[in-house]
Write a protein that holds these residues in place. Structure first.
Motif, mmCIF file in Angstrom:
data_model
loop_
_atom_site.group_PDB
_atom_site.id
_atom_site.type_symbol
_atom_site.label_atom_id
_atom_site.label_comp_id
_atom_site.label_asym_id
_atom_site.label_seq_id
_atom_site.Cartn_x
_atom_site.Cartn_y
_atom_site.Cartn_z
ATOM 1 N N SER A 232 0.852 -1.187 0.000
ATOM 2 C CA SER A 232 0.000 0.000 0.000
ATOM 3 C C SER A 232 0.885 1.234 0.000
ATOM 4 C CB SER A 232 -0.911 0.011 1.236
ATOM 5 O OG SER A 232 -1.721 -1.139 1.271
ATOM 6 N N TRP A 233 0.677 2.104 -0.993
ATOM 7 C CA TRP A 233 1.515 3.296 -1.117
ATOM 8 C C TRP A 233 0.762 4.354 -1.914
ATOM 9 C CZ3 TRP A 233 6.102 4.262 -4.848
ATOM 10 C CH2 TRP A 233 6.865 5.345 -4.390
ATOM 11 N N ARG A 234 0.731 5.530 -1.359
ATOM 12 C CA ARG A 234 0.101 6.675 -2.018
ATOM 13 C C ARG A 234 -1.352 6.395 -2.392
ATOM 14 N NH1 ARG A 234 5.031 8.563 -6.082
ATOM 15 N NH2 ARG A 234 6.449 9.320 -4.449
ATOM 16 N N GLY A 235 -2.056 5.741 -1.489
ATOM 17 C CA GLY A 235 -3.473 5.499 -1.699
ATOM 18 C C GLY A 235 -3.813 4.362 -2.628
ATOM 19 N N GLN A 236 -2.815 3.651 -3.135
ATOM 20 C CA GLN A 236 -3.038 2.518 -4.025
ATOM 21 C C GLN A 236 -2.514 1.235 -3.371
ATOM 22 O OE1 GLN A 236 -4.641 2.567 -7.038
ATOM 23 N NE2 GLN A 236 -5.072 4.756 -6.720
ATOM 24 N N THR A 237 -3.090 0.104 -3.755
ATOM 25 C CA THR A 237 -2.684 -1.201 -3.231
ATOM 26 C C THR A 237 -2.274 -2.094 -4.386
ATOM 27 O OG1 THR A 237 -4.239 -0.970 -1.392
ATOM 28 C CG2 THR A 237 -3.364 -3.166 -1.811
ATOM 29 N N TYR A 238 -1.096 -2.685 -4.268
ATOM 30 C CA TYR A 238 -0.536 -3.498 -5.343
ATOM 31 C C TYR A 238 -0.309 -4.922 -4.839
ATOM 32 C CZ TYR A 238 0.517 1.252 -6.890
ATOM 33 O OH TYR A 238 0.415 2.578 -7.234
ATOM 34 N N PRO A 239 -0.753 -5.928 -5.578
ATOM 35 C CA PRO A 239 -0.575 -7.329 -5.141
ATOM 36 C C PRO A 239 0.875 -7.768 -5.269
ATOM 37 C CG PRO A 239 -1.550 -7.268 -7.317
ATOM 38 C CD PRO A 239 -1.479 -5.840 -6.869
ATOM 39 N N LEU A 240 1.295 -8.632 -4.347
ATOM 40 C CA LEU A 240 2.656 -9.171 -4.344
ATOM 41 C C LEU A 240 2.600 -10.687 -4.370
ATOM 42 C CD1 LEU A 240 4.196 -6.935 -1.505
ATOM 43 C CD2 LEU A 240 4.343 -6.558 -3.980
ATOM 44 N N ASP A 241 3.581 -11.294 -5.005
ATOM 45 C CA ASP A 241 3.719 -12.750 -4.998
ATOM 46 C C ASP A 241 5.194 -13.099 -4.876
ATOM 47 O OD1 ASP A 241 4.812 -12.312 -7.506
ATOM 48 O OD2 ASP A 241 2.978 -12.874 -8.571
ATOM 49 N N SER A 242 5.515 -14.382 -4.990
ATOM 50 C CA SER A 242 6.889 -14.843 -4.786
ATOM 51 C C SER A 242 7.849 -14.323 -5.838
ATOM 52 C CB SER A 242 6.925 -16.376 -4.759
ATOM 53 O OG SER A 242 6.413 -16.914 -5.967
ATOM 54 N N GLU A 243 7.349 -13.863 -6.994
ATOM 55 C CA GLU A 243 8.219 -13.332 -8.035
ATOM 56 C C GLU A 243 8.782 -11.959 -7.680
ATOM 57 O OE1 GLU A 243 9.107 -15.145 -10.651
ATOM 58 O OE2 GLU A 243 7.884 -16.748 -9.776
ATOM 59 N N ARG A 244 8.282 -11.357 -6.617
ATOM 60 C CA ARG A 244 8.777 -10.045 -6.170
ATOM 61 C C ARG A 244 9.712 -10.155 -4.982
ATOM 62 N NH1 ARG A 244 6.606 -7.558 -10.645
ATOM 63 N NH2 ARG A 244 4.358 -7.933 -10.778
ATOM 64 N N ILE A 245 9.946 -11.378 -4.493
ATOM 65 C CA ILE A 245 10.636 -11.569 -3.218
ATOM 66 C C ILE A 245 12.030 -12.160 -3.427
ATOM 67 C CG2 ILE A 245 10.521 -12.657 -0.939
ATOM 68 C CD1 ILE A 245 8.373 -10.552 -1.469
ATOM 69 N N LEU A 246 13.006 -11.608 -2.713
ATOM 70 C CA LEU A 246 14.360 -12.163 -2.651
ATOM 71 C C LEU A 246 14.510 -12.854 -1.307
ATOM 72 C CD1 LEU A 246 16.433 -9.113 -3.993
ATOM 73 C CD2 LEU A 246 15.569 -11.070 -5.293
ATOM 74 N N LEU A 247 14.832 -14.145 -1.312
ATOM 75 C CA LEU A 247 14.924 -14.923 -0.086
ATOM 76 C C LEU A 247 16.338 -14.916 0.461
ATOM 77 C CD1 LEU A 247 12.755 -18.068 -0.943
ATOM 78 C CD2 LEU A 247 12.060 -15.977 0.228
ATOM 79 N N ARG A 248 16.433 -14.940 1.769
ATOM 80 C CA ARG A 248 17.732 -15.060 2.432
ATOM 81 C C ARG A 248 18.433 -16.320 1.941
ATOM 82 N NH1 ARG A 248 19.634 -13.846 8.283
ATOM 83 N NH2 ARG A 248 21.453 -15.188 8.503
ATOM 84 N N GLY A 249 19.726 -16.190 1.632
ATOM 85 C CA GLY A 249 20.504 -17.315 1.137
ATOM 86 C C GLY A 249 20.685 -17.310 -0.363
ATOM 87 N N CYS A 250 19.860 -16.533 -1.092
ATOM 88 C CA CYS A 250 20.060 -16.407 -2.538
ATOM 89 C C CYS A 250 21.308 -15.560 -2.798
ATOM 90 C CB CYS A 250 18.844 -15.751 -3.192
ATOM 91 S SG CYS A 250 17.335 -16.714 -3.103
ATOM 92 N N ARG A 251 21.882 -15.724 -3.981
ATOM 93 C CA ARG A 251 23.040 -14.922 -4.377
ATOM 94 C C ARG A 251 22.691 -14.118 -5.625
ATOM 95 N NH1 ARG A 251 28.354 -15.029 -2.966
ATOM 96 N NH2 ARG A 251 28.067 -16.985 -1.812
ATOM 97 N N LEU A 252 23.005 -12.844 -5.570
ATOM 98 C CA LEU A 252 22.695 -11.949 -6.688
ATOM 99 C C LEU A 252 23.677 -12.191 -7.832
ATOM 100 C CD1 LEU A 252 20.727 -9.573 -7.289
ATOM 101 C CD2 LEU A 252 22.572 -8.040 -6.589
ATOM 102 N N ARG A 253 23.138 -12.439 -9.031
ATOM 103 C CA ARG A 253 23.970 -12.719 -10.203
ATOM 104 C C ARG A 253 23.557 -11.808 -11.364
ATOM 105 N NH1 ARG A 253 28.340 -15.594 -8.374
ATOM 106 N NH2 ARG A 253 27.728 -17.617 -7.473
#
Length: 307
Positions: A232-253
Motif C-alpha cells: 500500500s503506497w500513495r493510496g493505491q494497493t498493489y498485489p505481491l507474490d513470490s516473483e517479487r521476493i528475494l529470499l535469504r541465502g540467494c546470491r545476486l547474479r
C-alpha cells in the motif's frame, strides 16, 4: 503490476496480519508477542541468528541432561549408589565413578568442540557486511544490524541477508537474477522483478529515504516457493507474490545493484524456518543399547528378588 482498491483489501485478504512499514524501525519495536507464561519477546525478530546449543552458563547442565538420556549412564549411576551401602557393596564406589566420569568428560569435550564451531559460524554470518539505508544515505553495516522495514542495497555476487521485497534494480524494468543453489540446489538462474511503480519512482537515494509504503502479508512460514501480500503506497494497493521476493541465502547474479525492503529477518526468514531447531540425535545403536540396558537391569532385579 495492477492495483487493488483499498476498500476491497480487507475482504480479499482477511488473513494478512504481518505489517511492515518502510523506514520505520520504531513502529516495529512496539509490538511484542507472548511465548512462555508471562514472558514476551519482540514480534519482529532481528537479523542476528544463533544456531549454537550452549553458552558459558548452560553448557554443563544441558550437556549432562543430554548425556543422562542414555540409559547406560543412568544404570552406572544407580550401580554406584548401590556400592555406597557397605552391606551390599562389592567394590569401592569411586572405582566405578572414575570410568563413568572419563566417559562423560570425553563426550562433553566433543560436544563443546562442535558447539564452538557453531558459535564461530554464527559470528561469521552475523558479521557479514551489507549496506543499509540510514537517513538519506546507505551505510556499511553488518547483517546482524538489519531490522524489519530497512531498505538494503545489494551488489553483484552478494548474498541476500534477509527475505526482502525487491524495490528496484540496475537492470531494465528492474529485473534481478538470483542463484538459489544454497536453498534448493538448483544452479540455474531465476529472475525476480520489482513492481512497476517502485521501479519508476524509487530512482534515487532521496526517494528511497522518503519511501513510506506498507506491506501487509502472511505471517512468517516455511513455504519457500509461495508468498502472498500487498503493498500500500500513495493510496493505491498493489498485489505481491513470490516473483517479487528475494529470499535469504540467494546470491545476486548478473545484476550490478538492487534494492530491497526487509520483510522477514533472522529466524523469521523462510530458510531459517526450514532449518528447525537442533535436536538431540540418537543412533540406532544408542536405541538398541538403551533397550539392552533396560532388559539387563530388569533381569538383575528379578534375580535379586528371587534370591
Amino acid at each position: 503490476s495492477g492495483s487493488l482498491r483499498g476498500a476491497e483489501y480487507p475482504l480479499a485478504f482477511p488473513a494478512f496480519t504481518w505489517e511492515v512499514r518502510a523506514n520505520d524501525r520504531n513502529y516495529h519495536k512496539q509490538f511484542k508477542k507472548r511465548f512462555a507464561f508471562c514472558l514476551s519477546k519482540q514480534k519482529y525478530a532481528g537479523n542476528a541468528i544463533k544456531t549454537a546449543k550452549y553458552n558459558v552458563f548452560t553448557f554443563l547442565p544441558l550437556n549432562l541432561y543430554e548425556q543422562f538420556h542414555r540409559m547406560a549412564n543412568i544404570y552406572f549411576v544407580f550401580v554406584i549408589l548401590l556400592q555406597t551401602f557397605p552391606a551390599i557393596s562389592t567394590l569401592p564406589w569411586y572405582s566405578l565413578l572414575f570410568p563413568l566420569s572419563c566417559l562423560l568428560i570425553i563426550r562433553g569435550v566433543r560436544d563443546l568442540i562442535d558447539d564452538i564451531g557453531r558459535h564461530q559460524s554464527d559470528r561469521n554470518i552475523n558479521n557479514r557486511p551489507c549496506e543499509i539505508l540510514c537517513g538519506k544515505s546507505f551505510r556499511r553495516q553488518k547483517w546482524c544490524d538489519i531490522c524489519v522495514g530497512d531498505i538494503v542495497r545489494l551488489r553483484k555476487d552478494s548474498l541476500v541477508p534477509a527475505d526482502m521485497l525487491l524495490l528496484c534494480s540496475s537492470e531494465p524494468s528492474s529485473l534481478c537474477y538470483v542463484e538459489t543453489s544454497d536453498i534448493d540446489g538448483e544452479t540455474n538462474l531465476k529472475f525476480r522483478q520489482a513492481l512497476l511503480v517502485t521501479h519508476q519512482e524509487l530512482v534515487r537515494e532521496e526517494s528511497m529515504a522518503a519511501f513510506d509504503g506498507t506491506v501487509t502479508c502472511e505471517e512468517p512460514n516455511s513455504r519457500m516457493h509461495s508468498f502472498t501480500g500487498t503493498l500500500s503506497w500513495r493510496g493505491q494497493t498493489y498485489p505481491l507474490d513470490s516473483e517479487r521476493i528475494l529470499l535469504r541465502g540467494c546470491r545476486l547474479r548478473n545484476t550490478d545493484l538492487c534494492y530491497g525492503l526487509v520483510l522477514y529477518a533472522g529466524f523469521d526468514t523462510k530458510i531459517m524456518r526450514n532449518c528447525g531447531k537442533i535436536k538431540r540425535k540418537k543412533t540406532k545403536l544408542d536405541h538398541m543399547m538403551d533397550r539392552l540396558v533396560i532388559i539387563v537391569s530388569g533381569a538383575n532385579t528379578s534375580c535379586s528378588a528371587s534370591l
